[in-house]
Design an enzyme around this catalytic site. Structure first.
Site, mmCIF file in Angstrom:
data_model
loop_
_atom_site.group_PDB
_atom_site.id
_atom_site.type_symbol
_atom_site.label_atom_id
_atom_site.label_comp_id
_atom_site.label_asym_id
_atom_site.label_seq_id
_atom_site.Cartn_x
_atom_site.Cartn_y
_atom_site.Cartn_z
ATOM 1 N N LYS A 116 0.814 -1.198 0.000
ATOM 2 C CA LYS A 116 0.000 0.000 0.000
ATOM 3 C C LYS A 116 0.856 1.261 0.000
ATOM 4 O O LYS A 116 0.397 2.338 -0.353
ATOM 5 C CB LYS A 116 -0.884 0.043 1.270
ATOM 6 C CG LYS A 116 -1.874 -1.065 1.396
ATOM 7 C CD LYS A 116 -2.620 -0.881 2.775
ATOM 8 C CE LYS A 116 -3.461 -2.080 3.088
ATOM 9 N NZ LYS A 116 -4.061 -1.965 4.437
ATOM 10 N N GLY A 117 2.080 1.129 0.463
ATOM 11 C CA GLY A 117 2.918 2.288 0.795
ATOM 12 C C GLY A 117 3.091 3.323 -0.294
ATOM 13 O O GLY A 117 3.271 4.504 -0.015
ATOM 14 N N PHE A 134 13.048 4.582 11.104
ATOM 15 C CA PHE A 134 11.769 4.128 10.562
ATOM 16 C C PHE A 134 10.930 5.342 10.184
ATOM 17 O O PHE A 134 10.710 6.242 10.984
ATOM 18 C CB PHE A 134 11.031 3.242 11.576
ATOM 19 C CG PHE A 134 9.973 2.436 10.917
ATOM 20 C CD1 PHE A 134 10.287 1.228 10.293
ATOM 21 C CD2 PHE A 134 8.663 2.878 10.873
ATOM 22 C CE1 PHE A 134 9.314 0.488 9.644
ATOM 23 C CE2 PHE A 134 7.680 2.138 10.218
ATOM 24 C CZ PHE A 134 8.014 0.941 9.606
ATOM 25 N N ARG A 171 -0.274 6.846 7.513
ATOM 26 C CA ARG A 171 -0.103 6.886 6.061
ATOM 27 C C ARG A 171 -0.511 8.235 5.465
ATOM 28 O O ARG A 171 0.041 8.679 4.475
ATOM 29 C CB ARG A 171 -0.960 5.816 5.370
ATOM 30 C CG ARG A 171 -0.459 4.401 5.528
ATOM 31 C CD ARG A 171 -1.174 3.493 4.530
ATOM 32 N NE ARG A 171 -1.050 2.097 4.883
ATOM 33 C CZ ARG A 171 0.001 1.330 4.604
ATOM 34 N NH1 ARG A 171 1.030 1.831 3.971
ATOM 35 N NH2 ARG A 171 0.024 0.061 4.958
ATOM 36 N N GLU A 224 7.716 2.317 -6.096
ATOM 37 C CA GLU A 224 7.832 1.710 -4.760
ATOM 38 C C GLU A 224 8.066 2.818 -3.733
ATOM 39 O O GLU A 224 8.646 3.858 -4.048
ATOM 40 C CB GLU A 224 8.992 0.710 -4.838
ATOM 41 C CG GLU A 224 9.402 -0.022 -3.607
ATOM 42 C CD GLU A 224 8.357 -0.846 -2.892
ATOM 43 O OE1 GLU A 224 7.310 -0.284 -2.544
ATOM 44 O OE2 GLU A 224 8.627 -2.028 -2.609
ATOM 45 N N ASP A 225 7.586 2.618 -2.525
ATOM 46 C CA ASP A 225 7.787 3.633 -1.485
ATOM 47 C C ASP A 225 9.223 3.642 -0.975
ATOM 48 O O ASP A 225 9.919 4.639 -1.065
ATOM 49 C CB ASP A 225 6.782 3.449 -0.325
ATOM 50 C CG ASP A 225 6.800 2.055 0.296
ATOM 51 O OD1 ASP A 225 7.520 1.173 -0.217
ATOM 52 O OD2 ASP A 225 6.099 1.842 1.306
ATOM 53 N N ASP A 243 14.590 -1.032 0.995
ATOM 54 C CA ASP A 243 15.315 -1.279 2.242
ATOM 55 C C ASP A 243 16.362 -2.360 1.949
ATOM 56 O O ASP A 243 17.416 -2.055 1.394
ATOM 57 C CB ASP A 243 14.292 -1.693 3.311
ATOM 58 C CG ASP A 243 14.883 -1.783 4.698
ATOM 59 O OD1 ASP A 243 15.982 -1.272 4.918
ATOM 60 O OD2 ASP A 243 14.236 -2.381 5.589
ATOM 61 N N ASP A 257 3.606 3.639 6.519
ATOM 62 C CA ASP A 257 2.884 3.372 7.767
ATOM 63 C C ASP A 257 3.760 2.758 8.838
ATOM 64 O O ASP A 257 4.830 2.208 8.565
ATOM 65 C CB ASP A 257 1.738 2.398 7.505
ATOM 66 C CG ASP A 257 2.239 0.967 7.336
ATOM 67 O OD1 ASP A 257 3.125 0.745 6.492
ATOM 68 O OD2 ASP A 257 1.777 0.081 8.069
HETATM 69 P P1 IMP Z 1 12.694 -4.571 1.596
HETATM 70 O O1 IMP Z 1 12.066 -5.754 0.918
HETATM 71 O O2 IMP Z 1 13.564 -4.974 2.743
HETATM 72 O O3 IMP Z 1 13.436 -3.678 0.614
HETATM 73 O O4 IMP Z 1 11.529 -3.765 2.295
HETATM 74 C C1 IMP Z 1 10.836 -2.804 1.622
HETATM 75 C C2 IMP Z 1 9.480 -2.591 2.244
HETATM 76 O O5 IMP Z 1 9.537 -2.528 3.671
HETATM 77 C C3 IMP Z 1 8.927 -1.260 1.789
HETATM 78 O O6 IMP Z 1 8.185 -1.387 0.614
HETATM 79 C C4 IMP Z 1 8.083 -0.848 2.965
HETATM 80 O O7 IMP Z 1 6.781 -1.356 2.818
HETATM 81 C C5 IMP Z 1 8.730 -1.490 4.156
HETATM 82 N N1 IMP Z 1 9.557 -0.490 4.871
HETATM 83 C C6 IMP Z 1 10.914 -0.470 4.959
HETATM 84 N N2 IMP Z 1 11.335 0.568 5.693
HETATM 85 C C7 IMP Z 1 10.224 1.238 6.072
HETATM 86 C C8 IMP Z 1 10.012 2.453 6.844
HETATM 87 O O8 IMP Z 1 10.935 3.127 7.328
HETATM 88 N N3 IMP Z 1 8.719 2.842 6.997
HETATM 89 C C9 IMP Z 1 7.663 2.153 6.473
HETATM 90 N N4 IMP Z 1 7.822 1.030 5.743
HETATM 91 C C10 IMP Z 1 9.091 0.569 5.545
HETATM 92 MG MG MG Z 2 6.045 -1.255 0.460
#
Ligand code: IMP
Ligand code: MG
Length: 181
Positions: free
Chosen positions: A46-47, A155, A168, A102-103, A106, A162
């Site tokens: 959703k982000g 974070f 959000r 993508e939001d 990470d 969220d």
């Molecule tokens: P990844 O698969 O480890 O790259 O994680 C990415 C996903 O984790 C993002 O699409 C977000 O939904 C969530 N995420 C990572 N860091 C944050 C944050 O600081 N705030 C909110 N969501 C996060």
């Molecule tokens: Mg996400």
């Protein structure tokens, strides 16, 4: 839940004006790079829903949008690496230029999985546009073509992001500082 959320301390990291300026710049770059191409924006729910809505309205090229939702199971807040699709694409991307919206990047697990999945669908190209890149935390190889902001640890919430489904709809992006008792 309400009781816990009221005690969360957060400070603004990116104001709505900064976000707006950066999203306009990204839209300008994409509009220039994809002129005369069939573009589909694939928004990761959703982000990224607010980012997508702003970005799409600033693009000056014709494009379509679609949405996917992925779930990553595992303990804690980190992606486990085991990803399932809980909402797939509505439209085929064959022959299209795909931009994943993508939001946050990470570890890169989610985005790397999605890039690989979409590449199997015979698109003309697949690129990644992320609003926020936590570059230092990357575990999977995943290089976005378009990045809004690079950040360190912390974070983030607001502008679609969220914490337990809260925050959000805040217009600015905040970093959570500490949780008071
Ligand atoms: P990844 O698969 O480890 O790259 O994680 C990415 C996903 O984790 C993002 O699409 C977000 O939904 C969530 N995420 C990572 N860091 C944050 C944050 O600081 N705030 C909110 N969501 C996060
Ligand atoms: Mg996400």
């Amino acid at each position: 839940m309400r009781g816990v959320m009221e005690h969360i301390q957060k400070r603004i990291l990116f104001s709505r004006e900064e976000i707006d300026g950066r999203v306009r710049e990204l839209a300008h770059e994409i509009s220039r790079d994809y002129r005369d191409k069939d573009v589909i924006l694939v928004c990761v729910l959703k982000g990224a829903f607010i980012f997508l809505a702003d970005l799409a309205r600033y693009l000056t090229i014709p494009h379509t949008v679609d949405f996917v939702r992925l779930a990553s199971y595992g303990a804690g807040t980190e992606s486990s690496g085991v990803i399932t699709i809980t909402k797939g694409l509505d439209h085929p991307v064959e022959g299209m230029h795909v931009i994943i919206v993508e939001d946050i990047l990470d570890t890169g697990t989610t985005a790397a999985y999605l890039v690989e999945l979409l590449q199997k669908m015979n698109p003309r190209s697949v690129k990644l546009c992320c609003l926020i890149d936590k570059k230092a935390r990357r575990k999977m190889h995943c290089e976005p073509a378009y990045t809004g902001f690079v950040v360190g640890d912390g974070f983030l919430v607001g502008y679609g992001l969220d914490f337990n489904e809260q925050f959000r709809c805040l217009p600015d992006i905040y970093v959570i500082e500490e949780r008071m008792p």
